[in-house]
Design an enzyme around this catalytic site. Sequence first.
Site, PDB file in Angstrom:
ATOM      1  N   GLU A  88      14.183 -23.053 -63.976  1.00 41.35           N
ATOM      2  CA  GLU A  88      14.944 -22.825 -62.754  1.00 41.35           C
ATOM      3  C   GLU A  88      15.979 -23.919 -62.539  1.00 41.35           C
ATOM      4  OE1 GLU A  88      11.701 -20.310 -60.272  1.00 41.35           O
ATOM      5  OE2 GLU A  88      11.676 -22.455 -59.969  1.00 41.35           O
ATOM      6  N   CYS A 102      21.265 -28.832 -59.244  1.00 38.76           N
ATOM      7  CA  CYS A 102      19.990 -29.511 -59.475  1.00 38.76           C
ATOM      8  C   CYS A 102      19.399 -28.900 -60.743  1.00 38.76           C
ATOM      9  CB  CYS A 102      19.101 -29.277 -58.259  1.00 38.76           C
ATOM     10  SG  CYS A 102      17.443 -29.930 -58.467  1.00 38.76           S
ATOM     11  N   CYS A 109       5.972 -30.076 -66.468  1.00 38.81           N
ATOM     12  CA  CYS A 109       6.048 -31.548 -66.400  1.00 38.81           C
ATOM     13  C   CYS A 109       4.668 -32.119 -66.670  1.00 38.81           C
ATOM     14  CB  CYS A 109       6.519 -31.988 -65.017  1.00 38.81           C
ATOM     15  SG  CYS A 109       6.724 -33.781 -64.873  1.00 38.81           S
ATOM     16  N   CYS A 113       2.035 -35.313 -60.671  1.00 43.60           N
ATOM     17  CA  CYS A 113       2.081 -35.747 -59.266  1.00 43.60           C
ATOM     18  C   CYS A 113       1.353 -34.700 -58.409  1.00 43.60           C
ATOM     19  CB  CYS A 113       3.529 -35.911 -58.808  1.00 43.60           C
ATOM     20  SG  CYS A 113       4.428 -37.073 -59.833  1.00 43.60           S
ATOM     21  N   CYS A 116       3.281 -31.937 -56.207  1.00 37.82           N
ATOM     22  CA  CYS A 116       4.424 -31.217 -56.799  1.00 37.82           C
ATOM     23  C   CYS A 116       3.983 -29.947 -57.510  1.00 37.82           C
ATOM     24  CB  CYS A 116       5.133 -32.144 -57.789  1.00 37.82           C
ATOM     25  SG  CYS A 116       6.421 -31.306 -58.731  1.00 37.82           S
ATOM     26  N   GLY A 156      10.563 -31.112 -64.274  1.00 36.75           N
ATOM     27  CA  GLY A 156      10.421 -32.085 -65.355  1.00 36.75           C
ATOM     28  C   GLY A 156      10.783 -33.510 -64.989  1.00 36.75           C
ATOM     29  N   GLU A 157      10.343 -34.419 -65.867  1.00 38.01           N
ATOM     30  CA  GLU A 157      10.627 -35.848 -65.694  1.00 38.01           C
ATOM     31  C   GLU A 157      11.740 -36.209 -66.690  1.00 38.01           C
ATOM     32  OE1 GLU A 157       9.960 -38.778 -63.901  1.00 38.01           O
ATOM     33  OE2 GLU A 157      11.325 -39.504 -65.432  1.00 38.01           O
ATOM     34  N   SER A 188      16.705 -38.563 -61.317  1.00 37.14           N
ATOM     35  CA  SER A 188      15.556 -38.888 -60.471  1.00 37.14           C
ATOM     36  C   SER A 188      14.324 -39.033 -61.349  1.00 37.14           C
ATOM     37  CB  SER A 188      15.334 -37.771 -59.453  1.00 37.14           C
ATOM     38  OG  SER A 188      14.144 -38.005 -58.728  1.00 37.14           O
ATOM     39  N   SER A 211      11.241 -41.945 -57.288  1.00 37.29           N
ATOM     40  CA  SER A 211      10.290 -41.378 -56.334  1.00 37.29           C
ATOM     41  C   SER A 211       9.253 -42.453 -55.998  1.00 37.29           C
ATOM     42  CB  SER A 211       9.615 -40.146 -56.934  1.00 37.29           C
ATOM     43  OG  SER A 211      10.595 -39.176 -57.229  1.00 37.29           O
ATOM     44  N   LEU A 212       9.487 -43.111 -54.873  1.00 35.37           N
ATOM     45  CA  LEU A 212       8.557 -44.165 -54.453  1.00 35.37           C
ATOM     46  C   LEU A 212       7.286 -43.503 -53.898  1.00 35.37           C
ATOM     47  CD1 LEU A 212       7.918 -47.144 -53.820  1.00 35.37           C
ATOM     48  CD2 LEU A 212       9.163 -46.864 -51.657  1.00 35.37           C
ATOM     49  N   ASN A 287       7.398 -30.272 -48.908  1.00 37.89           N
ATOM     50  CA  ASN A 287       7.630 -28.828 -48.898  1.00 37.89           C
ATOM     51  C   ASN A 287       6.364 -28.136 -49.343  1.00 37.89           C
ATOM     52  OD1 ASN A 287      10.458 -28.563 -48.217  1.00 37.89           O
ATOM     53  ND2 ASN A 287      10.889 -29.535 -50.188  1.00 37.89           N
ATOM     54  N   CYS A 341      12.754 -29.129 -53.091  1.00 42.20           N
ATOM     55  CA  CYS A 341      12.111 -30.103 -53.971  1.00 42.20           C
ATOM     56  C   CYS A 341      10.637 -29.801 -54.130  1.00 42.20           C
ATOM     57  CB  CYS A 341      12.156 -31.491 -53.364  1.00 42.20           C
ATOM     58  SG  CYS A 341      13.767 -32.090 -53.145  1.00 42.20           S
TER      59      CYS A 341
END
Length: 355
Positions: A88, A102, A109, A113, A116, A156-157, A188, A211-212, A287, A341
Amino acid sequence: MSSLLASLPREISHTLGSEPGFRGQQIFSWIHQKGSRDFDEMTDLPKGLRQKLEAEHTILPAGIDTAEEAADGTTKIRLKLNDGALIEAVLLRDTADRLTACLSTQVGCAMGCRFCKTATMGFIRNLDAAEIIGQLYLLETAAERSIDNIVFMGMGEPFNNYDQVSKTVQVLTHPEGRNMGQRRFTVSTSGIIDGIRSLGTDHPQVRLAASLVSADPATREALMPVEHKNPLPRLKEALMAYQQAGGRRITLEYVLLKGVNDRKEDPMLVRKFAHGLRCNINLIPWNPADGMAPVKLPQGKVLPLEEPDAKRVNWFREELENLGLTVVLRHRKGRGVNAACGQLATKGSAKNNSL
Ligand code: SAH
Ligand code: SF4
């Protein structure tokens, strides 16, 4: 058939073998400057060469499977890759009518996390640079205009696929082609230190977002397994080094989770982490996504994932601002089409769809 979308001029020349060297540059410009998606349009190439290209190569490595538009103007497209994998990409429109793409960098991934949706797919495969650039060009076709900025914030990372992300930047910034400025890109990362260091060396003008999510090590580790090998103090060192080497203002992304990282001590912890960095804090109220497991926090506490209410979000924002930080509250773009996100996941991905 291989796609030429991510080949640099010299690589195209190399692929063509005995053709004159300048053909690579000519074809590269057709693709990236003039927007050709068909070799037959390349009228200054000999007919025989066009036919050979047609028979052996493609330009776009994927097609649009579905496109959905949310009421706020956000468009999500699903692309079907040549091996059947689905990914996507999202088009965001800001108030000044600038367009940002984006883009996804992987199918699924591996980072796990807890908050996510993409993580629930697991890691399926890396995208190659042609598949990453293909997302941009297909979004432009859907939007019928050109896109101004690119964020690698889809599935993905990006730093687990560093070489292909770097190649994407090289192709799109190439002066004979699209000639985009490095500053138009933002990568990111969940916080992979080696990737931050490489980006600072190879593409110092590309913007960085990290991403803290929590500045409390135990909470961060409970939410993001990346913390284990890339702990906060070392992450901070890497961000400082990136900036000292000429890197730009950094974005620290903070996904707000009710009761987990919006506690009264959290704003001060964020401030301590941010101290000495030129940064914006990007607050993203979580989200919601279905089927997400509760989080196991330090001291055995287990909490469901929930977004804080608007009052708590504002409180958090004001606390950070009172501590001298610059805060951006990210608008919830694309929720109506699950394009916000952390809502990206393709159900019929290659793993489930037999190819
Ligand atoms: N893998 C990269 C980029 C993709 S995720 C990274 O983790 O940074 C892009 C952003 O979405 C990250 O800041 C991530 O923390 C955030 N995110 C993930 N899931 C989310 C969710 N459900 N709600 C809000 N933000 C989320
Ligand atoms: Fe991967 Fe980013 Fe999602 Fe973490 S937040 S699982 S790194 S896509």
